[in-house]
Structures are given as structure tokens and as C-alpha cells.
Enzyme design. Structure first.
Site, short mmCIF file in Angstrom:
data_model
loop_
_atom_site.label_atom_id
_atom_site.label_comp_id
_atom_site.label_asym_id
_atom_site.label_seq_id
_atom_site.Cartn_x
_atom_site.Cartn_y
_atom_site.Cartn_z
CB SER A 1 -7.28 21.05 5.45
OG SER A 1 -5.95 20.77 4.79
CG HIS B 1 11.60 -8.77 2.21
ND1 HIS B 1 10.30 -8.52 1.26
CD2 HIS B 1 11.39 -9.95 2.87
CE1 HIS B 1 9.45 -9.49 1.87
NE2 HIS B 1 10.37 -10.38 2.65
N GLY C 1 -3.07 21.90 5.53
CA GLY C 1 -2.08 20.89 5.51
C GLY C 1 -1.38 20.95 4.22
CE LYS D 1 1.90 14.46 4.84
NZ LYS D 1 0.28 14.89 4.89
N GLY E 1 4.73 -11.63 0.54
CA GLY E 1 3.25 -12.01 1.24
C GLY E 1 3.59 -13.13 2.41
CB CYS F 1 9.85 -12.91 0.08
SG CYS F 1 9.60 -14.00 1.64
CE1 TYR F 2 2.59 -17.24 -1.54
CE2 TYR F 2 2.41 -15.33 -3.18
CZ TYR F 2 1.81 -16.80 -2.58
OH TYR F 2 0.67 -17.30 -3.21
CD GLU G 1 11.19 -5.46 -0.04
OE1 GLU G 1 9.98 -5.99 0.47
OE2 GLU G 1 11.88 -5.74 -0.70
CG ASP H 1 -1.60 15.54 2.06
OD1 ASP H 1 -0.21 15.67 1.83
OD2 ASP H 1 -2.00 14.61 2.83
#
Length: 511
Positions: free
Chosen positions: A222, A169, A224, A367, A55, A82-83, A171, A226
Site C-alpha cells: 500500500s 495501575h 504504508g 505499531k 476491568g 485493580c480488578y 502500566e 505496515d
């Protein structure tokens, strides 16, 4: 069987979603929660481990976010990043001070041999730092298990209580062995590695059946990815009791309505009601040039068209929507919701006042995970990996008034662009690539005749998640070929320009 879960407390890092993604890539389900979540609420979820994210704050600032102290007493492994490490150290009696200089960017991490989370790491590992506070003294019971060339306490652990911390980090891709660090943490948590598309499909179908029972379900399809994946999950769960509604608003890409019919109604044998409302939408958009006004008109008309269709479909109690996990967690960040740059592109969201109970089978997924589930359900790769398309469609790529005489050349130019991008083998590499019709006409010469026609801008960007994006360095011969084809094949366009703006400061879409 209960799903193994790692919970992430979000202290506002720009990388928090990356932590969740990395853990899921390691086949363990992860969930992001506000840092204020009480220890009892965390325990009720029966997590296998807890991550305290990074953060932007200092632990010494007034109002800096904290977690419940009892988090460290739950008996499950906790790692602070980190934080998160600074906060853990501060709350458990260590000494955290402002650094003489901020450590930001690449650094060389030197792991100690006894560091549980650093087993298998190189003696010198490249990592990504982003912090302004330093740990001057570790809390009682903690060992220092890593350092950098400028920071003697870059990682700590209390093996007995299974508490761990690191200033870097793991990640982000810049931490070259970060995935191994996270995998080691999952081993400490004794997590089963069984979170994948196939297991999700089975769970989601069971949940839908449990929620819906013998009720009828409707879905606004739609076209799309999703909404398509959400609809397929519902179809697998309830079969013929699902009705999909596809609204052609006249703002779709070339041949899109026909492709939806072939894919869902003919190949996947789903019940799809097709509504051609293109004249209605274009009539309502007449004279609207402001992008926000366009969005509001399209959103309002979609709801009205959908409501009118319900009168002919019979009663349904449940509504399927393709809500994704980023939509769910957006309001839970400690930093608060982002400033509204423009209305959300997904204008097809339907109001609760319609009286449906929502079915949101994708609300746990990112996604990229939705795409994997789509493949598992039998969707073809060409569709699954389609680039994002805004809810308002070509209305926000047709700058200025939206009329059929302006939409038609835009649709053709866009189709040529996509055809050439695919032929060059670049479609999957790009986050988005599309044409924009500008409200600008320029003088040109075709043959011996003077022309005064519209200008098209080409936009192509590379991105990991759409939050930031860089303009794509397309090969010059490809850009030349796209330009030549558009000018020669599309009536009404005599000039093509290429957008070389990144996000930020620009947005990906022009409107």
C-alpha cells in the site's frame, strides 16, 4: 531457544494493551488472552508469568468475568492489577466489598519494605487508581504490602505461592514508578530481557521460511509502514519468490507513487508491479458523496484490480498481509467488539476466497514495534515515522464528490501543510496532520477580484495510540504561514480553517 512469555488475561480494562506494551518495552514478550482461557491452555504456552488485568466490573456483579481458579495453582508468578487483585482476593477467600466512595485518579502509595514488587520504590509513590471495590480482608497466606492514605489494603502478596496484587495501575504513565514495579515482577518471573526488533526479525524470517517452503508469495503493497515492513520480512525470507503489487488508485498524496517506486523497486531492489488504476477508481467514485459508499466502492475495486493482476503474475500460493496485534486481540476483549463508527480504514484487506494462505508476520506487534522492525530492516526514518494514512486515501478527506478537480487542490494543500509541519520540527510529535477539502465555497477577495472558492480545514492531533486524541496547539505563526501559502499557492482555495475538536467526541478523520 524458546521465547520467554508473560500472558495477560484481559478483564476489559482500557489499559490492558498498555500492560503488554510496558512489558515489551522491558524486552519481554507479552500476549493478551481472554479471561476464560483454561488453565491447561495457559500452561501449554509455558508462560513465565501471568497478569490479571483491570476491568470495569465488580466481582459481586452477576456475569462479572472470572478466570479459571487453577490459574493460581500453575506454579508461575501471578499478579492482579485493580480488578485482577480484587478477583484474586475474592476467589482465594478474601473479603471484597463495595467502597464507600470510588477511588479514581492520583493517589499516594505507601509500600511496605517487605513488598517483593516494590523494591526500590520511594517511601511515598504517586500512582493511578481506578476502582470502586475495596479489599477488606486479604486471603489466607497473604500479607498486606502497601496502602494509600485512604485505603489500608492497596497491595498484597503471598510470597510462597508467588501471587501478588495491587489496586493501582503500574502500566499508566501517571504511576510514576510503575515501570519499576513491572520490572520487579519480570525479575520474579526470571524472564530473559531479549525481546527486541533484531530478535523478532530473525524469528519472523525463520517462521516465514518454514511456512512458505519453496512456494511463491505475493503482497499488496500500500505504501504504508505496515505492508512495507511485512513485505521486507517476506523478501528477506524468500527473495525473488516474492512479488509486490502496488495499486495507484488516484487517491494518493502528492508524488506518493513515485516515492514507492524509488524506495522499494530502486533502492531496496524488490520486485514490485505498479498498476495505475486511477481512472478506474475515479470513474467508479463518480457521484459518490456518502463516506461509507466511498469506502465500499474503493474496497471492492481494489479487490477486483488485484484479482485481475494475478492473471499476469503467475501462480502464487501465499499472500502477505500487514495485520497488527491490535487487530488480532480486538475480538478477544471481555467487553466485546466496539461499536462500528465507520468501516475500517484498511480497505485493502483481501478476502480468503482468493485461495491464498495468509502470511501475517506482524500479527504479534504493536505499531511502535513495527516501526522499530522497519528501522532494523533498513527502512529510512522519514518513511518509518510517516503519520497514519487512511486506506481510502484522499477520498475520505475530500468531503462530498471525489473528482480530479477537487483532489488536485487538496493534494497540493496537504503537501504544503506537511512541508511546513516538518520545517517547524513538529512532524514526529503529531499523530496526524492533514488537510480536508470541504464541500463549502466562500466569497473572498484576491487583488481587486471577487472569488468564490473552496474552503480547506487543517487537522492536527496529538495521540499515543489513536484511540483518543487531542487537537494540537500549533503556534499561531505556523498556522498563519500554512494558511497564507495554501491560499496564495493553491488555485481554487480562498479560505483555511483550523479544526479544534478532540477525539472523542469527534473522530480523527472527518469521514
Amino acid at each position: 531457544m524458546e521465547r520467554d512469555t508473560v500472558l495477560i488475561l484481559d478483564f476489559g480494562s482500557q489499559y490492558t494493551q498498555l500492560i503488554a506494551r510496558r512489558l515489551r518495552e522491558l524486552q519481554v514478550y507479552s500476549e493478551i488472552l481472554p479471561p476464560s482461557t483454561k488453565a491447561k491452555a495457559l500452561a501449554d504456552r509455558r508462560p513465565k508469568g501471568i497478569v490479571l488485568s483491570g476491568g470495569p466490573d465488580s466481582v459481586h456483579e452477576r456475569g462479572a468475568p472470572r478466570c479459571d481458579r487453577r490459574v493460581f495453582e500453575l506454579g508461575v508468578p501471578v499478579v492482579g492489577i485493580c480488578y485482577g487483585m480484587q478477583l484474586m482476593s475474592h476467589m482465594l477467600g478474601g473479603e471484597v466489598q463495595r467502597s464507600g466512595r470510588r477511588e479514581y485518579g492520583q493517589a499516594t502509595f505507601l509500600p511496605a519494605t517487605e513488598g517483593t514488587l516494590f523494591r526500590g520504590l520511594s517511601a511515598r509513590s504517586r500512582v493511578w487508581m481506578s476502582h470502586g471495590d475495596d479489599i477488606r480482608r486479604a486471603p489466607g497466606g497473604f500479607l498486606v504490602v502497601g496502602s494509600t492514605e485512604t485505603n489500608p489494603i492497596a497491595a498484597v502478596e503471598d510470597k510462597g505461592r508467588r501471587l501478588y496484587g495491587m489496586l493501582f495501575h503500574p502500566e499508566v504513565v501517571h504511576s510514576e514508578e510503575g515501570t519499576r514495579v513491572l520490572a520487579n515482577f519480570l525479575d520474579v518471573c526470571s524472564c530473559r530481557r531479549d525481546w527486541n526488533a533484531a530478535s523478532f526479525v530473525g524469528e519472523a524470517v525463520s517462521r516465514i521460511r518454514g511456512q512458505v517452503g519453496k512456494g511463491r508469495v505475493i503482497c499488496a503493497l500500500s505504501g504504508g509502514v505496515d505492508s512495507a515492513v511485512a513485505a521486507l520480512l517476506a523478501h528477506r525470507a524468500v527473495g525473488e519468490r516474492l512479488t509486490c503489487v502496488f495499486v495507484d488508485n488516484g487517491l494518493l498524496r502528492k508524488d506518493e507513487a513515485a516515492q514507492v517506486r524509488r524506495r522499494f523497486a530502486e533502492r531496496l531492489h524488490m520486485r514490485v508491479v505498479f498498476i495505475d488504476a486511477s481512472r478506474r477508481f475515479l470513474g467508479k467514485l463518480k457521484g459518490a458523496a456518502d463516506p461509507e459508499r466511498k469506502r465500499k466502492i474503493i474496497g471492492r475495486e481494489f479487490i477486483e484490480v488485484f484479482k485481475s493482476s494475478l492473471r499476469h503474475l503467475g501462480r502464487a500460493e501465499f499472500l502477505v498481509q500487514g495485520t497488527l496485534y491490535p487487530d488480532v486481540i480486538e475480538s478477544t476483549s471481555v467487553r466485546g467488539p466496539s461499536a462500528v463508527i465507520k468501516s475500517h480504514h484498511n480497505v485493502g484487506g483481501l478476502p480468503r476466497s482468493l485461495g491464498f494462505t495468509l502470511v501475517e508476520p506482524l500479527r504479534e506487534l504493536f505499531k511502535d514495534e513495527v516501526r522499530q522492525v522497519g528501522l532494523e530492516l533498513g527502512l529510512d526514518e522519514e518513511f518509518v515515522y510517516r503519520q497514519p494514512f487512511p486506506g481510502p486515501g484522499l477520498a475520505v478527506r475530500c468531503l462530498g464528490p471525489v473528482t480530479p478537480t477537487r483532489l488536485d487542490p487538496l493534494r497540493e494543500a496537504d503537501a504544503i501543510l506537511i512541508e511546513e509541519i516538518k520545517a517547524a520540527g513538529l512532524y514526529r510529535r503529531l499523530w496526524q496532520s492533514f488537510a480536508v477539502l470541504l464541500p463549502v465555497r466562500t466569497v473572498g477577495v484576491m487583488g481587486d477580484d471577487r472569488t468564490y472558492q473552496y474552503t480547506v480545514a487543517i487537522r492536527a492531533v496529538e495521540s499515543l495510540d489513536g484511540m483518543t486524541a487531542d487537537w494540537a496547539r500549533l503556534p499561531y505563526d505556523l498556522v498563519a504561514r500554512i494558511s497564507s501559502r495554501i491560499v496564495n499557492e493553491v488555485r481554487g482555495i480562498n479560505r483555511v480553517v483550523y479544526d479544534v475538536s478532540s477525539k472523542p467526541p469527534s473522530t480523527i478523520e472527518w469521514e
